[in-house]
Every structure is written in C-alpha cells, then in structure tokens.
Design an enzyme around this catalytic site. Structure first.
Site, PDB file in Angstrom:
ATOM      1  CE  LYS A 171      55.467   5.097   8.794  1.00  0.00           C
ATOM      2  NZ  LYS A 171      55.729   6.211   7.789  1.00  0.00           N
ATOM      3  CB  SER A 200      58.956   6.379   5.525  1.00  0.00           C
ATOM      4  OG  SER A 200      57.752   6.930   6.380  1.00  0.00           O
ATOM      5  CB  SER A 254      55.750   9.542   4.896  1.00  0.00           C
ATOM      6  OG  SER A 254      57.546   9.648   4.483  1.00  0.00           O
TER       7      SER A 254
END
Lengths: 488, 489
Positions: free
Chosen positions: A81, A156, A180
């Site tokens: 990420k 997210s 997330s």
C-alpha cells in the site's frame, strides 16, 4: 505451468521455487505480465518499478542456487500500500501533496520482508492518507473492484485487496485504522487481516491515526496470511508502541489449534442494517462451525453503537496533528500562488489535500481545541476504554468472535461519495476492533446472487493471532472462496 | 499625597539544553556548530512514517535536575503534542509535557549582594513551579526575501524550568540565573552558554503598588540573550511599566521583545493573538514510569551543590569568603583546590594561588572564546601544592614563588626543579647573611639611625637591600632576625 503462476498462492509459489518448478524471475515476469494486462481496468497500482522487481528476483534465484534461500517467502512477490515506506520508491499516500516524494528509508516491515527474501514491488492505491472506505478518495484515480468494475473495492486499502483479487500479486500489505484492510478484503473476496496493535511495527507507515493504525496482510488464503504475518511481526526498537513479544509460528499454529472453540456472536452486530444476502452467507459460515462441533455463544458488546462516533473523534484528532507535517515547506507540494509564509501553509495544503482529508483535519482540530477537548477527545478516550472492556468481558466467555465484516457487499462507484456518514457506516463492524487494539481477520464466505464476494470477520484476543488464524483457517481450508477470481 | 510606590514581581522560564549524546527521539548525534542540516534523519525531519523513541539519558538528566533543585519527581510522566505551524519545527508539533511534567515544585537558592565584596550576601530560596522535558526546534535565519532553516538543533532535549513569580528585582533575576547555571553546570546537565543557545530565558514581568496582593498585568519578555541582558531587559521593563502606571495609563497583557542594542522593549503580540496549541497525549510514545530505585540511583550521582561547597570550604578550610566566591562557581576549580589541599599544609595559601595566580594565567593563556580551560593547563594540583610547601618550608620566598609561577604554568615543570635549575633556593646560611647584613648596615647609616630613633618601618629598607644583594634568595625571616641582632649591638 509458468502461464498460471499468477493464480498461485504464496505457499504454492514457495513450493514451486523449492522444487525448482519455477524461478523467482519467472514468477516476477508472470506478475508483471498479469499487471500489465489487467491493471488498466482495475487500477490497483499507483506505481510499479518492474526493473527493481526483476533485479530482486534475480538475486533471489542466485541465493537459491547457492543454497542460501531465506525460506518460504524467498522469491515470492509482496506489493505495498502506498503508505509504507520503501527506500528509493515513491510514497504518495494517494495525495497530491506527496506527489513527488521519494522515501529515503525502508519501513521496518519492508526491512523484514527483504530479510525474508520477498520481492517487494509496487505501490498500491488507497483512499488519500487511508481516509475512506472505497478507494475513491485517491488523488490519482479510483481503484475498481475486479468482481464488478463498476463497483468499489472498499477501502482504504482498496489497491491492496484488488491486486490480490485480480491476481496481480499473491500477497500485499495494507494498513487498517478502522477496517481499512478487512472491509476491502471482504468486498474483493480475499483474506485480509489486522494484527493486534503493537504486533507489527508502524515505523515507516505514514501515519493516519497513530493509536489505531496497524500494517497487515492480504492473500488468497488464511495460510498465506499466516506466512506473511510471521515475516512482518515482532518487536521493533524504532516503534515505542511495538510490543516486546515472541512471534509464534503462525503457519504451524493453523493445524495445531483444532478447538473445539467457543465462538461468540455479539448480538449488537446482528441487528438491523445488514444486507439480507450478507446476513445469509455469514449465517451459513457460522452454521459450518456449529456443524464442526464448535459451540456458539451469544455475547454482548454494549458500547458498539458508540464505536463509530468515538472513532471519528480520536482518529481525526490524531490525523489533524499527524498530517500537519505536510506543509509545503520541505518535501511536499508547495503552492505557486504562495506569497508569504502563511500562504505556503494554507495554499499548499489547500491545493495538496483532497476534500475528505481536509474534512477530517478540521474535525480533528476542532475536537482538540481549547474548551472542546474534554467534551470530545477526552470523553472519546474514556469510551474507548469501555469498548475495550466489553471485548475483555466477552473473551472471558469465548475464544473468538464471529461477525460480518461489512454490512453490505461492494457498492457502486459514486454511490456514497456525497454522503460521508453512510460511507463511515461501512466500517461499523470493524472499527471497534481497532479501538480495542485486538486482531481481526476477514475471510471470504461466499458470493451474493450478483456474484459479489462477502466476508466473515473473526475477531481474536490481543496477541493471540495464532488461535484466531486457526479459527479462520478451519473454515477457509474447506471453502477456499478466496481461491476464486474473476474474469478480467 | 505622596506618590504611589510600585514593586516588581518577576517569574522566569528558562530553557536549558540537556547535553545528551543523541537527540531526544532518535539515535542521531546532538551537537552544535556542525554544517547545517547534517544532524538529521527521518525522525528529526518528520518524514512520513518516522516515529519517536524516548532517549533514556534525557529522562535521567531531567530527573537529576529535579533532584538537585529539590523537586518532586513524577512517578509517571507522559508526552504531549503542542500543535502549531512554524517552519523551525519539522512536524509542526512539538513533543512536550503539558499536564504531567517530570518535576514539580523545587527551589533555586540565590545569593544577593553583600555589604562589600568580601562579605557573604544574604541567601534566599526562589520557588519553582515545574520542570518539563521537550524537544528543541530548528534555527531559522531570515533574509530579505526568504528564510533558511537548519534542523541540527531540532529534536535536541530541552528542559523548561519555570519559576513561580517569586523574584522581585533585576538583581534577584541575575542571582537566580547565575545560581541556576552554576548548579546545572556542576551536575553535568549542560554548559549553559547563553550565547550558544544552551540556556535561554523568557521573563514574565509585572508591577503592582507596594502592599497589593494581586499581581499586576503580566508582560512576557523575549530575546533576552545573556544573563546581563535578562537583568537589563527586566530593569527597563519595570521602569516602563511603572511610568505607564504613574502617568495614569494602563498595561496590556502582551509579549514584548528586548532590543539589547537600543535598550528598550517593543510589543510583539498581544494576548488575543495567543495560540490554541491543541495539546493531546502523543500516541507514538508510551508514558514513562519512574520508580524509587531509579530515583535513588540517580540521586547518588548528584554532586555537592555550589553554595553547599562554599559553606563547607569556609568552615572546613577556614577560607575567607573572598577566596570562595571566585572558586565555588567552578566545580573543576574546586576539585583542583581540594586536590591541592590534600598535598599541602596551608589551604588558605593554596586558595590564594588558585584564585589569584592560576586564574590570571588561565585568563592570559586564553583567546577570544574565553580563558584557557583548566583541563588544558599543564599546571596540576601537585604543582601548586609544591609551591605552597616550598614557601612554607622556607626553601623559597613568596616573591620567588610569584616569580616562578608563570613558568611552572607555561612549562609544567615542577617548582622545585625550576628552583634548582635557576639556583633560586633561599639562603639560610647564617654566616653569609651576617656578612651581607653588616655591610648593608654600614652602607645605610640613615636608615639605621631612623630605626634606632624608633622608626620601626625603617628596617624594611635595610631588608630590601639585603634581598637585593642576595637576588631575593635570602630567607626573609632570618634576615629580620640577624638585622635586629646586629642593630641592637
């Protein structure tokens, strides 16, 4: 054989490498080819350094040829990420304000992955600064759910979930502040896990809310998650909130722990607001455990309804302070319209941050302001303690807790963009786990009639990841919904 | 009606850099004078993902300061973020301590001026509010169109020592800062050099009519860059406030800047412009628990404090106050003195050599940075002790001792060696001295006459002639005896 390398789990890739059926370079080539073929549709990656990826693969093959393989992950790709620092690679946090920033150092998790021989590759899309539940808040374009490109992948860590779901990487890392990792795992039909707070070092993770953030794995199977978690966990002297504890052999723990378990069903999590199909699939998964001889126990987590408001006070307060460093002075975007020092701050931040980030910074600063602190931040912290105590009480009765991960399957792009509150409620089942600091995992438990994946959340006790993973694995090894992947 | 009398009430906020090896939250070295932005790393620069880790040495130094100033040490202290935007602070928040400082209460003993310099002045204890630990910020240099920032100082541990409004004159302020600095230097906390920014001071000044209990309107003074600067700034500000009130005006609560060259203060910002710092506990750092065993271990490292040492020197060695006042502010010099005393018989003489001759030599061997540090000198306690002993034994006169002191200092040769090499040993040969004395008596009939006529001092002229004839090497005591003997015949 090499044609289908991208379909394989990390465990299978490790086996291929060990047996000499595939080289790390072939594996890297396969994933580069796969990403090149499908990422135009999915947009999981913000940046890929394929050259560096292949160079790492070559070094892995050399190690193996010299009898110096570093174990199960040596030669296996792991994508990150875009909030996890890797030396020499960009880190944007999906924000314009960090558009040109290149990290000069490795996050501890990345150091550990490199030590394990993993091929650390690619920067995955997210909601800007991990603020969001749909990956639509990325300054560089939304990620699409591989199961239905018109829908969101969740967020997210949407890029991390979608990359595994679209078989662009066998393993990825995300970060989970209020769900997330677990929520996008659920929406993309992959396994996603948030460790106990303090289990994985946060050093090198661009902070959203420091007391809630944890790095965690995505994979097709619980077994792969166990492998990856083992590689990134452990005490780190560079993170004061990292917990000094031994890292168990999680993979071994999957089969060593057999139960029978007492599994808690919190009544507050099975009320209104859950989509019927989600409810049905989660109930079926729960019924499986019962059929296998585990005991189901209703438990109560009375403070559940306060979790979302408490979370939005604490997380935004911490964020308002954590994001102050992105100020246009040094490494961040500086407004060309700035005419004085105050302008540098306000215009650079005004141009550099997206709407959701600004909303949360303002909300958070308000909650910390003189005269409001006691009513908001302090009160939220006290309630947070009560939420943690709810879980402690529940765990006196049960070994693990089962809930839906998300109240709905993947929603349409744009469906909730104008309604922050409904977006915030996507995380209603995951947020209290972060507030309590305990581990949680989302395991795929089937598909809706429309072919959208649904996740079952297993919540464990602090630092008892091994047992929680065993509970999740008991279901996952016989159902393997995460092994399915969509046509693209 | 007589004019209203005003009195000043002053409180000081003193920042002191704790001299630790590394910075407060990372392993990067702490230092001064390095090329700009070289003492940095991801933590100092506040890069995305960097996290602070507390420096144990910084905590221990804070506890030490608390103990030596008689503070209550917190059993649990935590770290808070003070949020405000300024380019000298890479994270735009400063890690500090808000409501649970590491030290509470405490006091600083001060000495006020005595009637003369030879007499100890009155002592008083000034109350402290608290001491907390925080990180220092970087340094900005402003140019016409832009500013440059150097983060070398950023993230260095900084102690904020806050006094109660318990000081009442510029002289007390001066005495407070001097005493605080001496104590902190003694304990190895910091060199407290205000010009290097190791010690910085803001003063809260107010005035009120004598007899009034409530404090007057407070003005915070900044840019007080030297201890004398603080005294001058406070003095000016007291006069300014007093005249405003005398002229019937009113004061506003504000921050004012001292301009040391023009010697006046100017307004910087008013209370209405005060920041809301949005303090909250730093989630990146764990609270620190301090137990009794830890405190006791640190207590053992605390040296005798300057005023305690001074009282002991006066009592134990019989030193006059005037010898102790140059000696006691400097721990190294005191240690030098005590090492000398251990090797010789006369502590008062030893102290005289040190505070007069040694300090003078150090000063003339120094440069624009200041006197030569004692540690760099070739002279040791053994040298001074030998000199004292040589005089005491009568081997050399004190005049000869004075003469050879600079050479001993410059070369590090032992005094006895110099005496030998130069043949300076005092003559105690009675026969030889009698001959010389007789000759002098013959040559100086006028002095002899005066002496015999009852002018006691006249003998000094005769002695001087004898010393001259012996190039100073005659034992003065013996000369005195022989002259009197001969003159009485």
């Amino acid at each position: 054989m090499p044609d289908s390398l991208h379909e394989k789990t990390a465990a299978e890739l490790g086996e291929c490498l060990a047996q000499g059926e595939a080289s790390a370079v072939e594996i890297a080539d396969a994933f580069v080819a796969r990403a090149t073929a499908v990422d135009e549709k999915v947009h999981a990656f913000l940046h890929r350094d394929d050259e560096d990826f292949l160079a790492q693969a070559k070094r892995s093959d050399e190690r193996r040829a010299n009898g110096q393989s570093r174990g199960a992950l040596d030669g296996v790709p792991v994508a990150l990420k875009d909030v996890i620092s890797m030396k020499g690679q960009p880190l944007t946090a999906a924000s314009r304000i960090l558009e040109n920033y290149v990290s000069p150092y490795d996050a501890t998790a990345v150091v550990k992955l490199k030590e394990a021989g993993a091929l650390v590759w690619g920067r995955l899309n997210l909601d800007e600064f991990a603020m969001g539940s749909s990956t639509e808040n990325s300054a560089f374009g939304a990620t699409h759910n591989p199961w239905d490109l018109s829908r969101v992948p969740g967020g997210s860590s949407g890029g991390s979930a979608a990359a595994v779901a679209a078989r662009q990487a066998p393993l990825t890392l995300g970060s989970d502040t209020g769900g997330s990792i677990r929520q996008p795992a659920s929406l993309c039909g992959v396994v996603g896990m948030k460790p106990t707070y303090g289990m994985v070092s946060r050093y090198g993770l661009a902070a959203f809310a420091s007391s809630l953030d944890q790095i965690g794995p995505f994979s097709q199977t619980v077994e792969d998650t166990a492998i990856l978690l083992g590689a990134i966990s452990g005490h780190d002297p560079l993170d004061s909130t990292s917990y000094p504890t031994e890292v168990p052999d999680y993979r071994k723990g999957l089969t060593e722990n057999q139960g029978p378990w007492k599994l808690g069903l919190p009544k507050e999590f099975f009320g209104e607001g859950i989509d019927d199909e989600v409810r049905r699939l989660v109930d079926e998964a729960i019924a499986f455990y019962q059929a296998e001889g585990h005991e189901l126990v209703e438990v109560s987590l009375p403070q559940t309804e306060l979790a979302v408001p408490v979370y939005y006070v604490i997380a935004t307060a911490e964020a308002s302070s954590n994001l102050a460093r992105y100020d246009g002075i040094r490494y961040t975007h500086r407004s060309e319209r700035a005419e004085n020092a105050i302008d540098v701050y306000s215009k650079s931040r005004g141009e550099g941050f997206g709407e959701e980030v600004k909303r949360r910074c303002i909300l958070g600063a308000y909650g910390l302001s003189s005269g409001y602190y006691d009513a908001y931040y302090l009160r939220a912290q006290k309630t947070r303690t009560l939420i943690r105590k709810d879980f402690e009480a529940a765990f006196e009765q049960v070994d693990a807790i089962l809930t839906p991960t998300s109240p709905t399957a993947a929603f349409k792009q744009g469906e909730r963009s104008d309604d922050p509150i409904s977006m915030y409620l996507s995380d209603v089942f995951t947020i209290s786990v972060n507030l309590a600091g305990i581990p949680g995992i989302s395991v795929p438990c089937g598909f809706t009639k429309d072919g959208l994946p649904v996740g079952l959340q297993v919540i464990g006790q602090a630092f008892k990841e091994s047992e929680m993973l065993a509970v999740a694995h008991a279901y996952d090894k016989t159902h393997q919904f995460g092994r399915r992947y969509p046509e693209l | 009606m007589s004019e209203i009398q005003y009195e000043a009430v002053i409180g000081l906020e003193v920042h002191v850099q704790a001299e630790t090896r590394s910075k407060m939250f990372t392993r990067v070295a702490r230092g001064f004078g390095e090329p700009p932005n070289t003492l940095t790393d991801p933590v100092v620069l506040g890069l995305p993902g960097a996290l602070p880790v507390m420096n144990l040495e910084a905590i221990e130094k804070s506890i030490k300061v608390g103990l030596l100033l008689g503070c209550e040490i917190a059993r649990v202290c935590k770290w808070d973020r003070k949020n405000y935007f300024y380019p000298d602070m890479p994270k735009n928040y400063q890690i500090s301590q808000y409501d649970q400082p590491i030290c509470l209460g405490g006091e600083v003993e001060i000495e006020l001026e005595g009637e003369t310099r030879a007499v100890m002045g009155p002592h008083r204890k000034v109350k402290l509010t608290r001491i907390h630990l925080e990180e220092d910020v970087g340094k900005l240099t402003h140019y016409e169109n832009d500013s440059l920032v150097d983060y070398n100082r950023a993230g260095s541990p900084l102690l904020e020592i806050v006094s109660e409004p318990d000081l009442f004159s510029p002289d007390e302020v001066f005495a407070y800062l001097t005493s605080l600095r001496n104590s902190l230097v003694y304990a190895g906390i910091s060199d407290c050099d205000m010009e290097k920014g190791q010690m910085r001071c803001d003063a809260n000044v107010s005035v009120r009519p004598v007899g009034q209990k409530e404090l007057g309107t407070k003005v915070e003074l900044k840019n007080l860059n030297t201890i004398s600067g603080v005294r001058n700034g406070v003095e000016y500000e007291i006069q300014r406030q007093t005249s405003v009130l005398r002229e019937g005006g009113s004061l506003t609560q504000e921050t004012r800047r001292w301009n040391p060259d023009q010697r006046y203060t100017t307004a910087m910002r008013s209370k209405e412009m005060a920041h809301d710092y949005r303090y909250f506990p730093d989630p990146d750092l764990m609270p620190v628990k301090i137990d009794d065993a830890w405190i006791e271990r640190i207590r053992e490292e605390i040296p005798e404090m300057p005023f305690d040492k001074q009282r002991r020197f006066i009592e134990q060695y019989g030193l006059p106050y005037s010898s102790t006042s140059p000696l006691c502010p400097d721990k190294e010099l005191c240690d030098f003195f005590e090492a000398t005393v251990a090797r010789c018989k006369d502590p008062k003489k030893a102290a005289n050599w040190i505070v007069n001759d040694l300090l003078r030599e150090l000063s003339s061997a120094g440069d624009e940075e200041g006197p030569m540090p004692l540690g760099n000198a070739k002279m040791t306690p053994a040298h001074v002790a030998e000199l004292v002993n040589l005089v005491e034994e009568g081997s050399i006169s004190s005049n000869i001792a004075k003469e050879i002191f600079p050479e001993t200092f410059a070369t590090g040769k032992m005094p006895a060696q110099i005496v030998d090499e130069k043949g300076l040993k005092q003559t105690s040969d009675t026969g030889e001295l009698e001959t010389i004395c007789s000759q002098v008596i013959t040559d100086q009939p006028k002095a002899v006459e005066e002496f015999k006529g009852g002018k006691e001092n006249a003998i000094n002229a005769l002695k001087g002639q004898v010393m001259k004839a012996t190039r100073g090497q005659a034992n003065p005591k013996l000369v005195d005896e022989i002259l009197r003997e001969l003159l009485s015949q």
